[in-house]
Structures are given as C-alpha cells and as structure tokens.
Scaffold this active site. Structure first.
Site, PDB file in Angstrom:
ATOM      1  N   HIS A   1       0.797  -0.839  -0.366  1.00 56.12           N
ATOM      2  CA  HIS A   1      -0.127  -0.258  -0.337  1.00 56.12           C
ATOM      3  C   HIS A   1       0.803   1.268  -0.146  1.00 56.12           C
ATOM      4  O   HIS A   1       2.133   1.430   0.655  1.00 56.12           O
ATOM      5  CB  HIS A   1      -0.414  -0.150   1.310  1.00 56.12           C
ATOM      6  CG  HIS A   1      -2.000  -0.653   1.364  1.00 56.12           C
ATOM      7  ND1 HIS A   1      -2.627  -0.861   0.589  1.00 56.12           N
ATOM      8  CD2 HIS A   1      -2.097  -2.963   1.620  1.00 56.12           C
ATOM      9  CE1 HIS A   1      -3.675  -1.825   0.883  1.00 56.12           C
ATOM     10  NE2 HIS A   1      -3.461  -2.764   1.385  1.00 56.12           N
TER      11      HIS A   1
ATOM     12  N   ARG B   1      -1.563  16.313   2.209  1.00 54.21           N
ATOM     13  CA  ARG B   1      -2.504  17.198   2.477  1.00 54.21           C
ATOM     14  C   ARG B   1      -1.850  17.719   0.625  1.00 54.21           C
ATOM     15  O   ARG B   1      -2.950  18.368   0.036  1.00 54.21           O
ATOM     16  CB  ARG B   1      -2.109  17.829   2.999  1.00 54.21           C
ATOM     17  CG  ARG B   1      -2.199  17.583   4.799  1.00 54.21           C
ATOM     18  CD  ARG B   1      -1.925  18.356   5.594  1.00 54.21           C
ATOM     19  NE  ARG B   1      -1.634  17.920   6.835  1.00 54.21           N
ATOM     20  CZ  ARG B   1      -1.469  19.117   8.076  1.00 54.21           C
ATOM     21  NH1 ARG B   1      -1.184  20.242   7.487  1.00 54.21           N
ATOM     22  NH2 ARG B   1      -1.493  18.515   8.850  1.00 54.21           N
TER      23      ARG B   1
ATOM     24  N   GLY C   1      -9.722  -2.674   3.159  1.00 56.66           N
ATOM     25  CA  GLY C   1     -10.483  -2.121   4.849  1.00 56.66           C
ATOM     26  C   GLY C   1     -11.098  -2.832   4.875  1.00 56.66           C
ATOM     27  O   GLY C   1     -10.834  -4.109   5.194  1.00 56.66           O
TER      28      GLY C   1
ATOM     29  N   HIS D   1      -8.992  -7.804  -1.489  1.00 57.59           N
ATOM     30  CA  HIS D   1      -9.015  -7.947  -0.585  1.00 57.59           C
ATOM     31  C   HIS D   1      -9.614  -9.295  -0.320  1.00 57.59           C
ATOM     32  O   HIS D   1     -10.605  -8.118  -0.315  1.00 57.59           O
ATOM     33  CB  HIS D   1      -8.511  -7.100   0.360  1.00 57.59           C
ATOM     34  CG  HIS D   1      -7.318  -6.331   0.591  1.00 57.59           C
ATOM     35  ND1 HIS D   1      -7.025  -5.515  -0.822  1.00 57.59           N
ATOM     36  CD2 HIS D   1      -6.142  -5.995   2.122  1.00 57.59           C
ATOM     37  CE1 HIS D   1      -5.600  -4.911   0.055  1.00 57.59           C
ATOM     38  NE2 HIS D   1      -5.262  -5.433   0.795  1.00 57.59           N
TER      39      HIS D   1
ATOM     40  N   GLU E   1      -9.009 -12.629   4.425  1.00 55.09           N
ATOM     41  CA  GLU E   1      -7.861 -11.681   5.823  1.00 55.09           C
ATOM     42  C   GLU E   1      -8.722 -12.444   6.636  1.00 55.09           C
ATOM     43  O   GLU E   1      -8.137 -12.912   7.670  1.00 55.09           O
ATOM     44  CB  GLU E   1      -7.355 -10.259   5.738  1.00 55.09           C
ATOM     45  CG  GLU E   1      -6.473 -10.178   5.852  1.00 55.09           C
ATOM     46  CD  GLU E   1      -6.638  -8.483   5.908  1.00 55.09           C
ATOM     47  OE1 GLU E   1      -6.842  -7.734   5.454  1.00 55.09           O
ATOM     48  OE2 GLU E   1      -4.709  -7.807   6.767  1.00 55.09           O
TER      49      GLU E   1
HETATM   50 ZN   LIG Z   1      -3.882  -5.367   1.983  1.00 59.34          ZN
END
Ligand SMILES: [Zn+2]
Length: 366
Positions: A35, A88, A187, A214, A217
């Site tokens: 990530h 930002r 998430g 994903h 998991e």
């Molecule tokens: Zn991941």
C-alpha cells in the site's frame, strides 16, 4: 535499511546458514501487494512531517522510531491515520510516491503494483487531476532514475462505503492514469460484504482494469468465493482463510488464481496467531500459485526481503526455491509479456551469477 526496519521480524532467522539473506537482498523482485501510504517509512514520514509542522507526528528520527512502535492494533490504526493526514497536497503525494520507490530500489524491487487509495486524498481536497499528475510524475521519475517500474491498483476503502466506491470507480475510469492496471477493495471485511461492490468492479473491468480485491483475510472462505464469483477477482489479496475450504484451494490451483500472501502482516493483524501456524505451506502444497508481499511494510516492522526470508523458512526453501518465489510474482503480475520476460531473465542471470561467484551480491540500485 535501518530506517525501514524498526523491528526486524524475529522469525526471519537472519543468516539462513547458506547466505540466503544476502541472496534475497540482491534478488530482483516484483511486489504485488503493497500500500501507498502504508509504505511510508519513518524516513519518509519525517520528510512529510517537516513539511507540515502543525501535525502531531514528530519529524525527529528518534522520536519517530518511538512513535512507530505500536502498542496494539488500535494504536497502529491511529498512527496509520496520522500518516494519512500528512498527505495534504499534490507535492506530498509526489514526494511519498517517489520516496517509496527509493526504498524499493534499495531492496532490489524492480516492479511494484502499488495499491493507491485516491479517495483518501481527493476527499481531503487534493484535486483529482493534480493527484493523478503527482503519482504519474513520481512513477516516471522512479523508472528513469531508480530503475523501479511502478503500476497502480486503485482501491476502494471498504469502510468508507458505497460513495467511496462510486468515486474510486469514477476516478479510475474517467481519469485513468497511464500506470493504472487494476482495481481493488481494502479496509475491514467484517460487516462489509464484498457483493455490494459488484457494480463498481463491473465498471472498472469493462474499462479493462484487472480485479484484485482483498478477501479472506479477516473473514472465511466464502468471502474469497464472493471475490471470485461476484467481483471477478484475478488475484486475491491475502486469501488466508482459503485453506479452510479444500474445494476453494482446488479451484484457486486449477484456475491459476494467485494469492498475495503477506506473512508478517497476518501476524500483526492477528489473522494468524503465530508464524508457525501460517498456512502458506498448505497453500503451496495444494498447488496454489503463491506470491510473497509486504502489505504495509514499515508499519509492520518488515520489508519485502524480510518477508522472503520468512517464507523461505516456513517453506524450507533454498536459493532455487526463493528464486521461484520471485518468478511467481513476475508471472502473477500485470506486466506486459516483454516486461515479464525481461524481469524473469534478470532473475535467472542473478541466480546464475550468484551461484557462479560463490555468493557475491551485485549491489541493489538506488
Ligand atoms: Zn493490503
């Protein structure tokens, strides 16, 4: 790379007896599950924090090392979000992306599909077009200056709901940057069923993007089935619980659907209680194409080299076996055929030269 390894995993057993760590360090590698913000090492966070002195994150390296020592998972999430808060403007995005590639080049990572969550940045007010330009500028510079080829997976932050899914699909399809190859979903899994994201995956796939959610998991094998049958998954992020369903393992093996396995992450998030109980061996023995990845490396006190060392220990691999793991990642990647052939040839040449020279390590670039 002391700045990326606040706590080398104790299970990696450095040394390996046969110079395996040295072999891994110079082995040309591809990473498929890592990530963007989650790759911000203390060195990078310190640079970002220095740009935003009002932030709570310390910029002093010693204080940062302390800050990165996680007490528990809730603390990890808190630190992760505070790093998100440091990104930002477009210059932060560019800096983060290029510096992540620099950390990769030091590990001989030649190719990475970086999971980017554009929604987190655009929601914070970074204009979408400026965000795309920033990652693309960094991608081109990383390839030219560091020898690291980056591609993007845009992922839906599942916890942010369907609105984030709608926006992520729109950004991916309408503003599609040149380096974008796939569409993902991250998430929490508990309470966030995969099938609700079908329309967004349908749109992304219709635009030619690969599907890499994903799944399996934090929840059971049914989530992996949903990812395959409903979201058209071509690779599975983690898929740890697949081993609970022999029929699923057979399916993954038969259809050559790779798993993106991230061993240290699975321990850190307590998906697997101990490394000794990690199911990677079961996956390999079932004939599934397994790739090894680092997920959010500095946050889990690891890097890709450490993950290869962990996998080598769990699978009892020698140098040839480790080189095969690296080949798996090339094979499972979304590189074009010429790029795959080039990287595979580089792995072959490195392996041959390492064996021929009795273990001399060509320097990693960067
Ligand atoms: Zn991941």
């Amino acid at each position: 790379m002391p700045e990326t390894a606040p706590g080398r995993s104790p299970v990696a057993a450095p040394g390996g007896g046969s110079g395996l760590d040295a072999f891994i360090a110079g082995l040309p590698k591809a990473e498929l599950h890592v990530h963007h913000v989650g790759s911000a090492s203390p060195r990078i966070v310190s640079e970002l924090a220095a740009r935003h002195p009002d932030s709570k994150v310390p910029s002093d390296p010693a204080a940062l090392a302390e800050y990165f020592t996680f007490r528990d998972f809730a603390h990890f999430i808190q630190v992760y979000l505070s790093v998100v808060d440091l990104v930002r403007d477009a210059e932060d995005v560019r800096l983060l992306t290029y510096e992540v590639a620099r950390d990769m080049s030091r590990q001989a990572i030649r190719y990475a599909e970086l999971t980017v969550t554009p929604y987190s940045s655009t929601r914070r007010g970074i204009p979408p077009q400026a965000f795309m330009e920033a990652i693309e500028d960094a991608r081109k510079a990383a390839e030219a200056e560091l020898g690291v080829v980056l591609r993007w997976c845009f992922d839906i932050p599942g916890e942010a709901g369907l609105e984030s899914a709608e926006q992520t699909a729109q950004l991916a399809v309408d503003l599609r940057p040149e380096g974008l190859v796939s569409f993902g979903l991250g998430g929490p899994e508990i309470g966030v069923p995969r099938p609700q994201f079908k329309p967004f995956f349908d749109r992304a796939r219709a635009a030619g993007l690969h599907s890499v959610p994903h799944a399996g998991e934090a929840t059971g094998p049914q989530t992996v089935w949903d990812a395959l049958n409903v979201l058209g998954a071509e690779r599975i992020g983690h898929g740890t619980s697949s081993v609970q369903d022999p029929r699923l393992l057979d399916h993954l093996a038969e259809h050559r659907i790779p798993l993106e396995v991230c061993p240290t992450s699975n321990i850190a998030t307590r998906v697997v209680p101990t490394m000794e109980e990690h199911p990677i061996r079961q996956m390999v023995e079932a004939g599934v194409l397994v790739t090894v990845n680092s997920d959010d490396p500095p946050m889990f006190g690891t890097d890709l080299n450490t993950e290869y060392a962990v996998a080598a220990r769990l699978l009892e691999l020698d140098r040839a076996g480790v080189a095969d793991l690296a080949r798996n990642a090339v094979h499972a990647s979304f590189l074009d055929p010429a790029g795959k052939a080039r990287l595979a040839a580089e792995i072959d040449a490195y392996t041959a030269s390492f064996d021929g020279s009795g273990g001399a390590v060509p320097a990693a670039r960067g």
